[in-house]
Design an enzyme around this catalytic site. Structure first.
Site, PDB file in Angstrom:
ATOM      1  N   ASP A  96      31.999   8.405  26.756  1.00 20.05           N
ATOM      2  CA  ASP A  96      30.630   8.900  26.832  1.00 20.05           C
ATOM      3  C   ASP A  96      30.014   8.901  25.425  1.00 20.05           C
ATOM      4  O   ASP A  96      30.505   9.610  24.540  1.00 20.05           O
ATOM      5  CB  ASP A  96      30.690  10.334  27.389  1.00 20.05           C
ATOM      6  CG  ASP A  96      29.455  10.725  28.138  1.00 20.05           C
ATOM      7  OD1 ASP A  96      28.363  10.323  27.705  1.00 20.05           O
ATOM      8  OD2 ASP A  96      29.581  11.431  29.150  1.00 20.05           O
ATOM      9  N   ASP A 197      24.668   8.485  27.150  1.00 22.59           N
ATOM     10  CA  ASP A 197      23.987   9.726  27.503  1.00 22.59           C
ATOM     11  C   ASP A 197      22.476   9.630  27.246  1.00 22.59           C
ATOM     12  O   ASP A 197      22.070   9.172  26.169  1.00 22.59           O
ATOM     13  CB  ASP A 197      24.595  10.827  26.619  1.00 22.59           C
ATOM     14  CG  ASP A 197      24.176  12.215  27.026  1.00 22.59           C
ATOM     15  OD1 ASP A 197      24.437  12.597  28.170  1.00 22.59           O
ATOM     16  OD2 ASP A 197      23.581  12.923  26.181  1.00 22.59           O
ATOM     17  N   GLU A 248      22.638   6.402  31.205  1.00 28.95           N
ATOM     18  CA  GLU A 248      22.062   7.542  31.922  1.00 28.95           C
ATOM     19  C   GLU A 248      20.578   7.578  31.610  1.00 28.95           C
ATOM     20  O   GLU A 248      20.181   7.743  30.459  1.00 28.95           O
ATOM     21  CB  GLU A 248      22.721   8.855  31.481  1.00 28.95           C
ATOM     22  CG  GLU A 248      22.224  10.022  32.334  1.00 28.95           C
ATOM     23  CD  GLU A 248      22.367  11.393  31.696  1.00 28.95           C
ATOM     24  OE1 GLU A 248      22.460  12.371  32.442  1.00 28.95           O
ATOM     25  OE2 GLU A 248      22.383  11.483  30.454  1.00 28.95           O
ATOM     26  N   HIS A 322      28.739  16.239  36.324  1.00 26.73           N
ATOM     27  CA  HIS A 322      28.879  17.561  35.723  1.00 26.73           C
ATOM     28  C   HIS A 322      27.549  18.278  35.515  1.00 26.73           C
ATOM     29  O   HIS A 322      27.540  19.407  35.042  1.00 26.73           O
ATOM     30  CB  HIS A 322      29.595  17.396  34.378  1.00 26.73           C
ATOM     31  CG  HIS A 322      28.767  16.561  33.432  1.00 26.73           C
ATOM     32  ND1 HIS A 322      28.541  15.215  33.632  1.00 26.73           N
ATOM     33  CD2 HIS A 322      28.084  16.889  32.314  1.00 26.73           C
ATOM     34  CE1 HIS A 322      27.757  14.755  32.669  1.00 26.73           C
ATOM     35  NE2 HIS A 322      27.468  15.748  31.860  1.00 26.73           N
ATOM     36  N   ASP A 323      26.444  17.620  35.806  1.00 29.82           N
ATOM     37  CA  ASP A 323      25.126  18.252  35.676  1.00 29.82           C
ATOM     38  C   ASP A 323      24.531  18.607  37.032  1.00 29.82           C
ATOM     39  O   ASP A 323      23.444  19.176  37.099  1.00 29.82           O
ATOM     40  CB  ASP A 323      24.139  17.295  34.982  1.00 29.82           C
ATOM     41  CG  ASP A 323      24.540  16.968  33.563  1.00 29.82           C
ATOM     42  OD1 ASP A 323      25.140  17.827  32.895  1.00 29.82           O
ATOM     43  OD2 ASP A 323      24.252  15.840  33.118  1.00 29.82           O
TER      44      ASP A 323
HETATM   45  C1  GLC Z   1      23.108  14.485  29.651  1.00 32.31           C
HETATM   46  C2  GLC Z   1      24.461  15.079  29.935  1.00 32.31           C
HETATM   47  C3  GLC Z   1      24.346  16.563  29.915  1.00 32.31           C
HETATM   48  C4  GLC Z   1      23.904  16.983  28.541  1.00 32.31           C
HETATM   49  C5  GLC Z   1      22.623  16.262  28.112  1.00 32.31           C
HETATM   50  C6  GLC Z   1      22.397  16.387  26.650  1.00 32.31           C
HETATM   51  O1  GLC Z   1      22.183  14.747  30.621  1.00 32.31           O
HETATM   52  O2  GLC Z   1      24.953  14.585  31.140  1.00 32.31           O
HETATM   53  O3  GLC Z   1      25.514  17.221  30.290  1.00 32.31           O
HETATM   54  O4  GLC Z   1      23.695  18.359  28.502  1.00 32.31           O
HETATM   55  O5  GLC Z   1      22.669  14.893  28.399  1.00 32.31           O
HETATM   56  O6  GLC Z   1      23.337  15.647  25.941  1.00 32.31           O
END
Ligand code: GLC
Length: 554
Positions: A96, A197, A248, A322-323
């Site tokens: 990641d 990310d 993402e 995880h979010d």
């Molecule tokens: C992404 C991650 C999340 C994190 C955010 C900031 O959305 O999946 O868990 O808090 O980015 O890095």
């Protein structure tokens, strides 16, 4: 795996996966100890959320050093062993890359705070509009204004996330080079995939007030985004064959995703988009309680399926990470139809066009934690919003109700391995409490039960490998207006797969739009005889019908 369209990715949140040392947080050795379990499930890649050196304000999404392993997760030797042991089981690792921001503890940011111009230019510092007035009115995604004042510099820095996560300045070529170096370093260690990310936020446009929204229109899918991603690709992972990448994409547009995930391979292999997971929001507002909108869910998934294919782009397909809250709590049933609904939701995702992702515990039907007490919450976003909701006038009970549905901690509770204390996750005190239902929902039981959710996922993972139509087929929506059924057809070189899924706890009737007589029943979530009428689906029932090549189903 060579042909990633036949692959499935499994996401590990290492902090909550397996603790080998008994200190209450998961670690790399813990992951190694569970590789056989993952091999049994049949997955091809493990996406590990960040385990780099970090103060853990955002559980590792606040990186203080991209080249070091946080001691709470183990050592570099552990990591090397993980890569080696995974490879023995034909599993590759996907790391990641948190490149939109660093931790405020990162050396670069510390130097910036000390006034070093070189490093100030690694970040986004701006003067306020006046005394006490930040440069823009943008809101942080974790609540509050997105700028933090630094008195010694009389300037503000931008943090789209927590105060401890200052945004990097990608317009600075040196920053881009630093990021390339990071990727090359991990490629050198045998890493075969990367997840990036919130990567569509790296190109910021005009720094202006947003009078309509929270500022996202000024930094989402920004003006240089494709240029920066292509450069990253060319200089790093694009140089080696077979590196799997997924971006993402926060609040993105489909048009941009055609490029981000184009089959020409110039940017990423695929994208995560989240529009289908906002169907229980009010617009962009997540911290509200509204029932989810099934029609919208279906329409969004189908639009993405159809248009990404038409534009030669590839999706990552998923419900959980995880979010996100646990999907069985969100779109399924945690009561009577827990098992059926978990299998149904799995079928929907795993038969779509795209690469499926399984988030740890999803394959067991793990449910939301629904903590009732703020002392049990750990997530920075949840803690911030618990305050904000009360400042907005909600009472504590109302604030809890919202957290119980939307908090990211719902999916961050320890992996439920067994009926032992702490669900077999740790011998110590876990950093976040185990879900109370671990005696009912756990891996050790499900491994023994051929009818379990685990074994159903396993079957779906293997079907994608066996049936080309699942991996490569075209997508076509069926019975679009049906208010409770999601149905679609996939076709590929004379093979056809029809999937129909009832999202509700009542019988539903659907229209297959073709005669299914010449199709074979391939898989479903009910045992025993099928209903007489093919058009009747029992509560949360899902069925797959197949026509074409005959393959033995194990
Ligand atoms: C992404 C991650 C999340 C994190 C955010 C900031 O959305 O999946 O868990 O808090 O980015 O890095």
């Amino acid at each position: 795996m060579e042909d990633f369209k036949k692959s499935t990715v499994y996401q590990i949140y290492p902090k909550s996966f397996a603790d080998s040392r008994g200190n209450g947080t998961g670690d790399l050795k813990g992951v190694i100890s569970k590789l056989d379990y993952l091999k049994e499930l049949g997955i091809d890649y493990i996406w590990m959320t960040p385990f780099f050196l970090s103060p853990q304000k955002d559980n590792g999404y606040d990186v203080a050093d991209y080249y070091r392993i946080d001691p709470s997760y183990g050592t570099m030797e552990d990591f090397d062993e993980l890569v080696k042991e995974a490879a023995k089981r034909e599993i590759s690792l996907m790391l990641d890359m948190v490149f939109n921001h660093t931790s405020s503890r990162h050396e670069w940011f510390q130097k910036a705070l000390a006034g070093d111009e070189k490093y100030k230019n690694y970040y986004i510092f701006k003067r306020g509009k006046g005394p006490g007035i930040p440069p823009t009115n943008w809101e942080s995604k974790f609540g509050g204004n997105a700028w933090e004042y630094v008195e010694a510099l009389d300037e503000y820095y931008l943090h789209l996330f927590d105060i401890s996560q200052p945004d990097l300045n990608w317009d600075n070529e040196e920053v881009r080079k630093e990021m390339q170096k990071v990727i090359l370093f991990w490629m050198g260690k045998g890493v075969k995939g990367f997840r990036f990310d919130v990567v569509n936020l790296i190109s910021k446009e005009a720094f202006e007030d947003d009078y309509e929204g929270d500022g996202r229109k000024f930094y989402t899918d920004g003006p240089n985004i494709h240029k920066y991603l292509r450069e990253l690709n060319e200089k790093t992972f694009g140089k080696e064959n077979g590196i799997l990448t997924v971006g993402e994409m926060s609040s993105t547009s489909m048009e941009n995703c055609y490029q981000y995930a184009g089959e020409d391979g110039k940017e990423f292999s695929m994208v995560f988009s989240f529009h289908h997971l906002k169907v229980d929001f009010m617009g962009n507002e997540k911290w509200v309680l509204v029932p989810y909108d099934f029609a919208k869910l279906k329409q969004i998934l189908f639009d993405w399926q159809t248009n990404m294919a038409k534009n030669h782009a590839w999706n990552a397909v998923f419900w959980c990470n995880h979010d996100q809250p646990r999907v069985v709590s969100r779109f399924g049933d945690t009561g009577k139809y827990w098992k059926e609904s978990a299998k149904m939701l799995a079928t929907v995702i795993h038969c779509l066009r795209g690469t499926p992702y399984i988030y740890q515990g999803e394959e067991l039907g793990m449910t939301n934690a629904e903590f009732q007490d703020i002392s049990k919450y750990r997530d920075v976003e949840s803690l911030n919003h618990f305050q904000i909701l009360q400042e907005k006038g909600l009472n504590e009970t109302q604030a809890y109700q919202i957290l119980q549905v939307h908090s990211r901690d719902n999916s961050r509770t320890p992996m439920q391995w067994s009926e032992e204390d702490q669900a077999g996750f740790t011998k110590g005190k876990p950093w976040i409490e185990v879900n109370e239902n671990y005696k009912k929902i756990n891996a050790s039981q499900q491994l023994k039960d051929p009818d379990s959710i685990f074994h159903y996922y396993k079957k779906l993972v293997s079907l994608r490998k066996e049936y080309d139509v699942i991996a490569y087929g075209d997508f076509e929506a069926l019975d679009v207006k049906n208010p409770s059924v999601m149905a679609y057809r996939r076709t590929y070189k004379g093979e056809t797969l029809v999937a129909a899924s009832n999202f509700y706890g009542k019988e539903a009737v659907w229209n297959p739009e073709t005669d299914l007589k010449d199709h074979q029943y391939l898989l479903g979530n009910y045992s025993g005889p099928l209903p007489e009428k093919v058009t009747v689906l029992r509560p949360y029932e899902t069925r797959l019908y197949y026509k074409g090549r005959i393959v033995a189903i194990n």
